[in-house]
Design an enzyme around this catalytic site. Structure first.
Site, PDB file in Angstrom:
ATOM      1  N   ILE A   1       0.874  -1.170   0.000  1.00  0.00           N
ATOM      2  CA  ILE A   1       0.000   0.000   0.000  1.00  0.00           C
ATOM      3  C   ILE A   1       0.915   1.225   0.000  1.00  0.00           C
ATOM      4  CG2 ILE A   1      -2.015  -1.068   1.063  1.00  0.00           C
ATOM      5  CD1 ILE A   1      -1.165  -0.050   3.740  1.00  0.00           C
ATOM      6  N   ASP A   2       0.404   2.329  -0.494  1.00  0.00           N
ATOM      7  CA  ASP A   2       1.235   3.526  -0.653  1.00  0.00           C
ATOM      8  C   ASP A   2       1.801   4.016   0.672  1.00  0.00           C
ATOM      9  OD1 ASP A   2       0.529   3.466  -3.336  1.00  0.00           O
ATOM     10  OD2 ASP A   2      -1.129   4.872  -3.081  1.00  0.00           O
TER      11      ASP A   2
END
Length: 303
Positions: free
Chosen positions: A137-138
């Site tokens: 995930i970012d």
């Protein structure tokens, strides 16, 4: 620098440039090859081309590979929120601001550095830079991640990602009011044609499907649940911006003028469900949105 010169043969004609190079450099990932092309380190008949260029018979392809960086990924005593752990996998709640794994120029402070300090037995499928990392995930997105401790678990979990059987649910606060109760964005994604840092909706890109549902509406914002059918880079952020509802606080795809003093987008990977690679039992983990996210929601409720 290591310079390689390749000549396209007849059986390779009409192959995409990135796939052609993957064939000649089997130790390099397609993503790595595409990055090399984007940085202008590949020349076809003396000119730079895009990854989707179809090579022609007798094309002269020159590849300049950078010298390898001797990156030592060290274990670091960084606190991590462990939701579950056994001999095959570990589930963590990643905070906003933490990169999942080291990248070129950033070798410290990542989730991988923290995991190496917590447990030394991580799968080696993705190499020294990404041990155990099944999905990402970012940096500025918080939430649940599963990490594999061995190659068997890694392959089983990766297969669930590939066949879309893994449950991935996010919560996002977006700009403006979404009138419908739910909807689906089914638009292909690829690198932005003019800005390589960004992703964008691009015809011919990779399939990307995001389902969304309204949780709560405010004066000029909407709190939504997003369920991923595919897992492309920046998928929710790009899809919501595409339909006119960018994620609040998003420095790349959001409004230039932000109302809140945020360090990143209000996007949280709330729920993750999968079949345990060894026991065969379905497992599901859920976390609340972080305090800074809750604070903005409370502010909006009072307006």
């Amino acid at each position: 620098m290591d310079v390689k010169e390749l000549l396209v043969c007849s059986e390779e004609e009409e192959m995409r440039l990135d796939l052609f190079l993957c064939r000649h450099f089997p130790d390099k990932s397609r993503n790595h090859i595409q990055n090399i092309i984007e940085r202008g380190q590949v020349h076809v008949n003396g000119k730079t081309k895009k990854s989707n260029y179809k090579v022609k018979c007798s094309d002269n392809v020159v590849v300049t590979l950078p010298d390898p960086v001797n990156a030592s990924i060290r274990a670091e005593n960084i606190p991590i929120d462990v939701l579950y752990e056994d001999k095959d996998l570990i589930v963590v709640n990643k905070p906003q601001g933490m990169i999942v794994h080291p990248v070129a120029g950033i070798y410290t402070g990542t989730l991988v550095n923290a995991l190496l300090n917590h447990c030394s037995d991580l799968s080696g499928i993705n190499g020294v830079m990404r041990p155990g990392i099944v999905h990402r995930i970012d940096k500025d997105t918080s939430g649940v991640l599963v990490v594999a401790k061995n190659d068997y678990a890694h392959n089983k979990l990766a297969a669930q990602l590939k066949d879309h059987s893994m449950t991935r649910e996010y919560v996002a606060l977006v700009e403006q009011i979404i009138k419908e109760e739910n909807g689906t964005v089914n638009m292909p994604l690829a690198r932005h044609p003019k800005d390589k840092i960004k992703m964008a909706v691009v015809p011919g890109g990779r399939e990307a499907v995001t389902h969304y549902e309204v949780i709560e509406r405010f004066k000029s914002n909407t709190l939504i649940k997003c369920v991923l059918e595919t897992g492309r880079t920046h998928q929710i952020r790009v899809h919501m911006a595409y339909i006119g509802h960018p994620v609040v606080g998003d420095p790349v795809y959001g409004y230039k003028k932000q109302r809140f003093n945020l360090k990143g987008q209000l996007l949280h990977a709330r729920k993750l469900g999968f079949i345990h690679p060894v026991t065969g039992k379905y497992m599901e983990f859920e976390t609340e949105v972080p305090d800074y996210f809750k604070r903005i929601i409370e502010i909006l409720r009072k307006k």
